[in-house]
Design a protein around this motif. Sequence first.
Motif, PDB file in Angstrom:
ATOM      1  N   PHE A   1       9.053   4.569  16.648  1.00 40.92           N
ATOM      2  CA  PHE A   1       7.986   5.428  17.173  1.00 40.92           C
ATOM      3  C   PHE A   1       8.061   6.826  16.555  1.00 40.92           C
ATOM      4  CE2 PHE A   1       5.153   3.727  20.315  1.00 40.92           C
ATOM      5  CZ  PHE A   1       5.683   2.480  20.543  1.00 40.92           C
TER       6      PHE A   1
ATOM      7  N   VAL B   1      -1.674   3.362  20.467  1.00 40.19           N
ATOM      8  CA  VAL B   1      -2.179   1.995  20.362  1.00 40.19           C
ATOM      9  C   VAL B   1      -1.022   1.001  20.418  1.00 40.19           C
ATOM     10  CG1 VAL B   1      -3.166   0.365  18.698  1.00 40.19           C
ATOM     11  CG2 VAL B   1      -4.356   2.495  19.193  1.00 40.19           C
ATOM     12  N   ILE B   2       0.079   1.270  19.691  1.00 40.48           N
ATOM     13  CA  ILE B   2       1.207   0.339  19.702  1.00 40.48           C
ATOM     14  C   ILE B   2       1.877   0.318  21.075  1.00 40.48           C
ATOM     15  CG2 ILE B   2       3.482  -0.175  18.705  1.00 40.48           C
ATOM     16  CD1 ILE B   2       2.539   0.825  16.072  1.00 40.48           C
TER      17      ILE B   2
ATOM     18  N   ILE C   1      -2.458   8.566  17.532  1.00 38.83           N
ATOM     19  CA  ILE C   1      -3.306   7.416  17.896  1.00 38.83           C
ATOM     20  C   ILE C   1      -2.556   6.113  17.661  1.00 38.83           C
ATOM     21  CG2 ILE C   1      -5.392   6.154  17.271  1.00 38.83           C
ATOM     22  CD1 ILE C   1      -6.764   8.802  16.746  1.00 38.83           C
TER      23      ILE C   1
ATOM     24  N   THR D   1       0.324   9.763   6.175  1.00 36.24           N
ATOM     25  CA  THR D   1       0.296   8.534   5.395  1.00 36.24           C
ATOM     26  C   THR D   1      -1.131   8.041   5.209  1.00 36.24           C
ATOM     27  OG1 THR D   1       2.467   7.924   6.228  1.00 36.24           O
ATOM     28  CG2 THR D   1       1.113   6.153   5.335  1.00 36.24           C
TER      29      THR D   1
ATOM     30  N   ILE E   1      -7.519  13.796  10.494  1.00 37.64           N
ATOM     31  CA  ILE E   1      -6.718  12.570  10.437  1.00 37.64           C
ATOM     32  C   ILE E   1      -5.229  12.903  10.392  1.00 37.64           C
ATOM     33  CG2 ILE E   1      -6.067  10.685   8.860  1.00 37.64           C
ATOM     34  CD1 ILE E   1      -9.052  10.363   8.238  1.00 37.64           C
TER      35      ILE E   1
ATOM     36  N   PHE F   1     -15.892  10.776  15.920  1.00 37.52           N
ATOM     37  CA  PHE F   1     -14.734  10.059  15.383  1.00 37.52           C
ATOM     38  C   PHE F   1     -14.971   8.549  15.436  1.00 37.52           C
ATOM     39  CE2 PHE F   1     -10.465   8.367  15.196  1.00 37.52           C
ATOM     40  CZ  PHE F   1      -9.870   9.167  14.240  1.00 37.52           C
TER      41      PHE F   1
ATOM     42  N   LEU G   1       9.144   7.570  13.601  1.00 40.81           N
ATOM     43  CA  LEU G   1       8.652   7.466  12.232  1.00 40.81           C
ATOM     44  C   LEU G   1       7.139   7.318  12.186  1.00 40.81           C
ATOM     45  CD1 LEU G   1       9.992   7.131   9.322  1.00 40.81           C
ATOM     46  CD2 LEU G   1       9.271   4.769   9.552  1.00 40.81           C
TER      47      LEU G   1
ATOM     48  N   VAL H   1      -9.944  -1.580  19.268  1.00 44.93           N
ATOM     49  CA  VAL H   1      -8.517  -1.371  19.522  1.00 44.93           C
ATOM     50  C   VAL H   1      -8.260   0.052  20.019  1.00 44.93           C
ATOM     51  CG1 VAL H   1      -6.301  -1.066  18.337  1.00 44.93           C
ATOM     52  CG2 VAL H   1      -7.589  -3.169  18.015  1.00 44.93           C
TER      53      VAL H   1
ATOM     54  N   VAL I   1      -1.386  -6.184  18.639  1.00 48.94           N
ATOM     55  CA  VAL I   1      -2.322  -5.113  18.998  1.00 48.94           C
ATOM     56  C   VAL I   1      -3.746  -5.663  19.065  1.00 48.94           C
ATOM     57  CG1 VAL I   1      -3.436  -3.049  18.055  1.00 48.94           C
ATOM     58  CG2 VAL I   1      -0.962  -3.145  18.215  1.00 48.94           C
TER      59      VAL I   1
ATOM     60  N   LEU J   1      -7.577  10.459  22.230  1.00 49.86           N
ATOM     61  CA  LEU J   1      -8.985  10.473  21.819  1.00 49.86           C
ATOM     62  C   LEU J   1      -9.936  10.233  22.978  1.00 49.86           C
ATOM     63  CD1 LEU J   1      -9.910   8.379  18.698  1.00 49.86           C
ATOM     64  CD2 LEU J   1     -10.493  10.719  19.200  1.00 49.86           C
TER      65      LEU J   1
ATOM     66  N   VAL K   1     -11.521   4.892  -2.373  1.00 50.01           N
ATOM     67  CA  VAL K   1     -12.185   4.698  -1.076  1.00 50.01           C
ATOM     68  C   VAL K   1     -13.578   5.338  -1.138  1.00 50.01           C
ATOM     69  CG1 VAL K   1     -12.063   5.161   1.390  1.00 50.01           C
ATOM     70  CG2 VAL K   1      -9.998   4.571   0.122  1.00 50.01           C
TER      71      VAL K   1
ATOM     72  N   ILE L   1       0.848  -1.197   0.000  1.00 51.39           N
ATOM     73  CA  ILE L   1       0.000   0.000   0.000  1.00 51.39           C
ATOM     74  C   ILE L   1       0.885   1.248   0.000  1.00 51.39           C
ATOM     75  CG2 ILE L   1      -1.631   1.336   1.381  1.00 51.39           C
ATOM     76  CD1 ILE L   1      -2.839  -1.365   2.267  1.00 51.39           C
ATOM     77  N   LEU L   2       1.961   1.243   0.781  1.00 49.92           N
ATOM     78  CA  LEU L   2       2.820   2.422   0.877  1.00 49.92           C
ATOM     79  C   LEU L   2       3.570   2.696  -0.421  1.00 49.92           C
ATOM     80  CD1 LEU L   2       4.297   2.045   4.475  1.00 49.92           C
ATOM     81  CD2 LEU L   2       2.601   3.703   3.700  1.00 49.92           C
TER      82      LEU L   2
ATOM     83  N   ILE M   1     -12.223  16.122   7.498  1.00 46.46           N
ATOM     84  CA  ILE M   1     -11.861  14.877   8.194  1.00 46.46           C
ATOM     85  C   ILE M   1     -10.424  14.489   7.859  1.00 46.46           C
ATOM     86  CG2 ILE M   1     -12.372  12.404   8.264  1.00 46.46           C
ATOM     87  CD1 ILE M   1     -15.355  13.273   7.979  1.00 46.46           C
ATOM     88  N   MET M   2      -9.995  14.705   6.606  1.00 42.14           N
ATOM     89  CA  MET M   2      -8.599  14.407   6.243  1.00 42.14           C
ATOM     90  C   MET M   2      -7.645  15.286   7.056  1.00 42.14           C
ATOM     91  SD  MET M   2      -8.731  11.969   4.154  1.00 42.14           S
ATOM     92  CE  MET M   2     -10.253  11.224   3.589  1.00 42.14           C
TER      93      MET M   2
ATOM     94  N   VAL N   1     -14.703   8.950   0.333  1.00 46.71           N
ATOM     95  CA  VAL N   1     -13.811  10.105   0.328  1.00 46.71           C
ATOM     96  C   VAL N   1     -14.298  11.229  -0.583  1.00 46.71           C
ATOM     97  CG1 VAL N   1     -11.515  10.838  -0.424  1.00 46.71           C
ATOM     98  CG2 VAL N   1     -11.754   8.919   1.141  1.00 46.71           C
TER      99      VAL N   1
ATOM    100  N   THR O   1     -15.307  13.035  20.123  1.00 44.20           N
ATOM    101  CA  THR O   1     -14.831  11.656  20.155  1.00 44.20           C
ATOM    102  C   THR O   1     -15.895  10.701  19.613  1.00 44.20           C
ATOM    103  OG1 THR O   1     -13.431  12.150  22.043  1.00 44.20           O
ATOM    104  CG2 THR O   1     -13.969   9.850  21.680  1.00 44.20           C
TER     105      THR O   1
ATOM    106  N   ILE P   1      -9.027  -0.056  -0.073  1.00 47.30           N
ATOM    107  CA  ILE P   1      -7.580   0.111  -0.208  1.00 47.30           C
ATOM    108  C   ILE P   1      -6.951  -1.186  -0.704  1.00 47.30           C
ATOM    109  CG2 ILE P   1      -5.444   0.471   1.098  1.00 47.30           C
ATOM    110  CD1 ILE P   1      -7.065   2.431   2.863  1.00 47.30           C
TER     111      ILE P   1
ATOM    112  N   ILE Q   1      -4.138  13.974  13.969  1.00 46.42           N
ATOM    113  CA  ILE Q   1      -4.207  13.144  15.179  1.00 46.42           C
ATOM    114  C   ILE Q   1      -3.846  11.673  14.988  1.00 46.42           C
ATOM    115  CG2 ILE Q   1      -5.973  14.661  16.159  1.00 46.42           C
ATOM    116  CD1 ILE Q   1      -8.008  12.428  15.736  1.00 46.42           C
ATOM    117  N   VAL Q   2      -3.860  11.140  13.743  1.00 45.40           N
ATOM    118  CA  VAL Q   2      -3.743   9.689  13.596  1.00 45.40           C
ATOM    119  C   VAL Q   2      -2.346   9.162  13.953  1.00 45.40           C
ATOM    120  CG1 VAL Q   2      -3.666   7.866  11.854  1.00 45.40           C
ATOM    121  CG2 VAL Q   2      -5.698   9.251  12.106  1.00 45.40           C
TER     122      VAL Q   2
ATOM    123  N   ILE R   1      -3.135   7.774   1.613  1.00 41.35           N
ATOM    124  CA  ILE R   1      -3.726   6.521   1.136  1.00 41.35           C
ATOM    125  C   ILE R   1      -5.212   6.719   0.864  1.00 41.35           C
ATOM    126  CG2 ILE R   1      -4.332   4.175   1.847  1.00 41.35           C
ATOM    127  CD1 ILE R   1      -1.632   4.108   3.351  1.00 41.35           C
ATOM    128  N   LEU R   2      -5.895   7.444   1.744  1.00 39.81           N
ATOM    129  CA  LEU R   2      -7.339   7.628   1.579  1.00 39.81           C
ATOM    130  C   LEU R   2      -7.673   8.477   0.353  1.00 39.81           C
ATOM    131  CD1 LEU R   2      -8.493   8.149   5.274  1.00 39.81           C
ATOM    132  CD2 LEU R   2      -8.903   6.157   3.820  1.00 39.81           C
TER     133      LEU R   2
ATOM    134  N   ILE S   1       3.111  -6.958  14.712  1.00 36.74           N
ATOM    135  CA  ILE S   1       2.595  -5.844  15.507  1.00 36.74           C
ATOM    136  C   ILE S   1       1.065  -5.819  15.462  1.00 36.74           C
ATOM    137  CG2 ILE S   1       2.467  -3.327  15.671  1.00 36.74           C
ATOM    138  CD1 ILE S   1       5.355  -3.173  14.804  1.00 36.74           C
TER     139      ILE S   1
END
Lengths: 210, 210, 210
Positions: C46, C144-145, C140, C56, C133, B45, C48, B144, A144, C152, B66, A60-61, C129-130, B69, B42, B60, C136-137, C60-61, A140
Amino acid sequence: MPVAEAAVILTPVLDWLDLFGVALFALSGALIAARERQTFVTMSFFALVTGVGGGTVRDILIDAPVFWVKHPWYAALCITMAAIVWNTPTRWWQGRLFDYADGIGLAAYSVLGAAKAMSYGLPPVPAAIMGIITGIVGGIIRDVIAGRPSILMKPELYVTAAALSASMCSFGMWLLPDRWGIDWALWAVAALAGLALRSAAIRYNLGLPA
Amino acid sequence: MPVAEAAVILTPVLDWLDLFGVALFALSGALIAARERQTFVTMSFFALVTGVGGGTVRDILIDAPVFWVKHPWYAALCITMAAIVWNTPTRWWQGRLFDYADGIGLAAYSVLGAAKAMSYGLPPVPAAIMGIITGIVGGIIRDVIAGRPSILMKPELYVTAAALSASMCSFGMWLLPDRWGIDWALWAVAALAGLALRSAAIRYNLGLPA
Amino acid sequence: MPVAEAAVILTPVLDWLDLFGVALFALSGALIAARERQTFVTMSFFALVTGVGGGTVRDILIDAPVFWVKHPWYAALCITMAAIVWNTPTRWWQGRLFDYADGIGLAAYSVLGAAKAMSYGLPPVPAAIMGIITGIVGGIIRDVIAGRPSILMKPELYVTAAALSASMCSFGMWLLPDRWGIDWALWAVAALAGLALRSAAIRYNLGLPA
């Protein structure tokens, strides 16, 4: 390396390495689910996510077609690995033997991911990162979703081994772009270096300083 | 089924199923946030991530644009669902009724995802997996991010119901590729089979053996 | 705004904003790893993931080439930030100063993401929304990791500040599509509004009602 040539030269080897890596990682995903006493459906899902997760994120990347989506055998292979785990005692798969098998998959997959990224024209640093992603992201995602602490958060030489193989592969291909005969040797050396580091870490409980 | 024909024939139905599934899953995402006493932002989201997450991952993976979008109403629908939950008492949405509504969304979305994947030329096994992804991945991302144990880790017949609907749809379309009149019946039968299994699981607390 | 013009006019600014946002978020990712006493390799990962994660997912979206994949300096910048954190005492980076720096990155990145999405022809709601994203993503995924509760899930005005900047940018560009001179002012106002809200939240411990 132009993409067209890469497609002709690299594709058969990459395909077999892909299948090998997918099978090993699918096994490790199914085992996590088995240890948590999950059902066969959950086990198959974990086998799939762990088996193809890293390569999926890489594709995807780099904007490649996701490798398993149009080919029926990858998904079938993951479900088969789940079926094997489902029908055998979990203790068959415990212990050091499995750790070494996982190390082989990690090294092979990191080289494969970096080589594929180089063949798509990435610079060496992002290509090395793609190799690391291919090697570790499946695990990972598995951790998760299962709510387990990720291998990333442990000081073991796991990500480092992937980084060694992937960097040797991508910088090697960058420095030696046109010697086709050397590519093969380079990939083998890069994979063996990462495997040696990972094996030493397993054997002697090595870790990085924090 | 060639993509061009699929676009003409499938698109209107798929669009409505999409909106229906998005609304139901957005509701479930907003409810999770409401139960944890989160703010409206929140909640929106979570409604968005849960509502469009599964279809987003599917699109994707199969390299489709998508779906939400470039169309303004999907995101607006998710935020509307969050506003509805924000302005009503949480207890309105608890209990079995909601579980059955979620089951309808699950079955509809799994069929939709598998049908869309088949129309993009995937083989039946990956297409079935795309159906399962469409049905369950929004909920997995929701769990998650919220730090909750995922539905995947429970023995309930949830993923299995999605797998039943998605497999019937993709293998049915593979076996009967050119009978357009039958496609409709096939989708209905596949969705009802998954819904029946999920309803039985809710009604009788059925689970898979671990 | 047609993509071709956007590419000529927006690209240099967007690139610099990208590098600035990436550096700030990479710093915050490396710091999380440093506080958990992780190794340099984990810290780089982390840095990266947090630095480029949001952009990213946005790329992708909206089906743009992922911004850091073909350019060597983004990944190198993230690893450099990890090296800086690795070689300095963690307490240098604690306290309010870092929170404000993070707020600047959040506001800049939200505007940048929304502007890029508008330049790809998205309607204003998905474009906003983009922007959110993009802001904040990365954080997130980092949380999560690392197994931490995500920002959030806290009532702080963090996502809300991103939403304010992103919405002002996307609706402003939608209402004033052809006044190039105004675009610049709009972006500055949108970024300052989000930063002001975030700063007030940090200064007075403001939160949304739950």
